[in-house]
Design a protein around this motif. Sequence first.
Motif, mmCIF file in Angstrom:
data_model
loop_
_atom_site.group_PDB
_atom_site.id
_atom_site.type_symbol
_atom_site.label_atom_id
_atom_site.label_comp_id
_atom_site.label_asym_id
_atom_site.label_seq_id
_atom_site.Cartn_x
_atom_site.Cartn_y
_atom_site.Cartn_z
ATOM 1 N N VAL A 1 -3.077 -33.727 44.504
ATOM 2 C CA VAL A 1 -2.265 -32.886 44.590
ATOM 3 C C VAL A 1 -2.422 -31.620 44.065
ATOM 4 C CG1 VAL A 1 -1.370 -34.532 45.910
ATOM 5 C CG2 VAL A 1 -0.693 -34.158 43.592
ATOM 6 N N TYR A 21 0.646 -30.024 50.066
ATOM 7 C CA TYR A 21 -0.645 -31.320 49.731
ATOM 8 C C TYR A 21 -0.294 -32.449 51.429
ATOM 9 C CZ TYR A 21 -3.918 -35.376 49.357
ATOM 10 O OH TYR A 21 -4.279 -35.753 49.961
ATOM 11 N N ARG A 22 1.368 -32.485 51.402
ATOM 12 C CA ARG A 22 1.556 -33.790 52.640
ATOM 13 C C ARG A 22 1.404 -32.907 53.671
ATOM 14 N NH1 ARG A 22 4.367 -38.044 50.614
ATOM 15 N NH2 ARG A 22 4.550 -38.242 48.229
ATOM 16 N N ASN A 32 2.949 -28.272 45.062
ATOM 17 C CA ASN A 32 1.769 -28.947 45.440
ATOM 18 C C ASN A 32 1.593 -30.010 46.285
ATOM 19 O OD1 ASN A 32 -0.168 -26.779 44.541
ATOM 20 N ND2 ASN A 32 -0.098 -27.933 42.373
ATOM 21 N N ASP A 33 2.523 -30.870 45.810
ATOM 22 C CA ASP A 33 2.923 -32.639 46.713
ATOM 23 C C ASP A 33 2.895 -32.166 47.902
ATOM 24 O OD1 ASP A 33 3.003 -35.052 46.677
ATOM 25 O OD2 ASP A 33 5.016 -34.708 46.538
ATOM 26 N N TYR A 47 8.163 -30.192 54.699
ATOM 27 C CA TYR A 47 7.816 -30.478 53.468
ATOM 28 C C TYR A 47 6.598 -28.465 53.205
ATOM 29 C CZ TYR A 47 6.762 -34.831 52.586
ATOM 30 O OH TYR A 47 7.528 -36.115 52.745
ATOM 31 N N LYS A 97 4.346 -28.469 40.071
ATOM 32 C CA LYS A 97 3.699 -30.087 40.840
ATOM 33 C C LYS A 97 4.342 -30.342 42.377
ATOM 34 C CE LYS A 97 4.174 -34.557 39.295
ATOM 35 N NZ LYS A 97 4.410 -35.976 37.680
#
Length: 64
Positions: A46, A31-32, A27-28, A13, A24
């Motif tokens: 997120v 966040y993960r 950030n995803d 990630y 987007k």
Amino acid sequence: MTEDINKSYVQRYIKQAESTDNEKIKNDALYRAGTHMEVIECNGDVNLTPEQQQIVLDAAKELK
């Protein structure tokens, strides 16, 4: 951070986040990774702040 961190999961990630200009997707991915490492709150939001993004990136560097 806990000892149960899956380093390959986090690295996948982080690599995804670093290889995109799409905020987007970045950030995803962060966040993960961040919630997996337990360095940011797992609240479903997120939309990370620049400070949160840096916290995740710094924590990921410490795994290597």
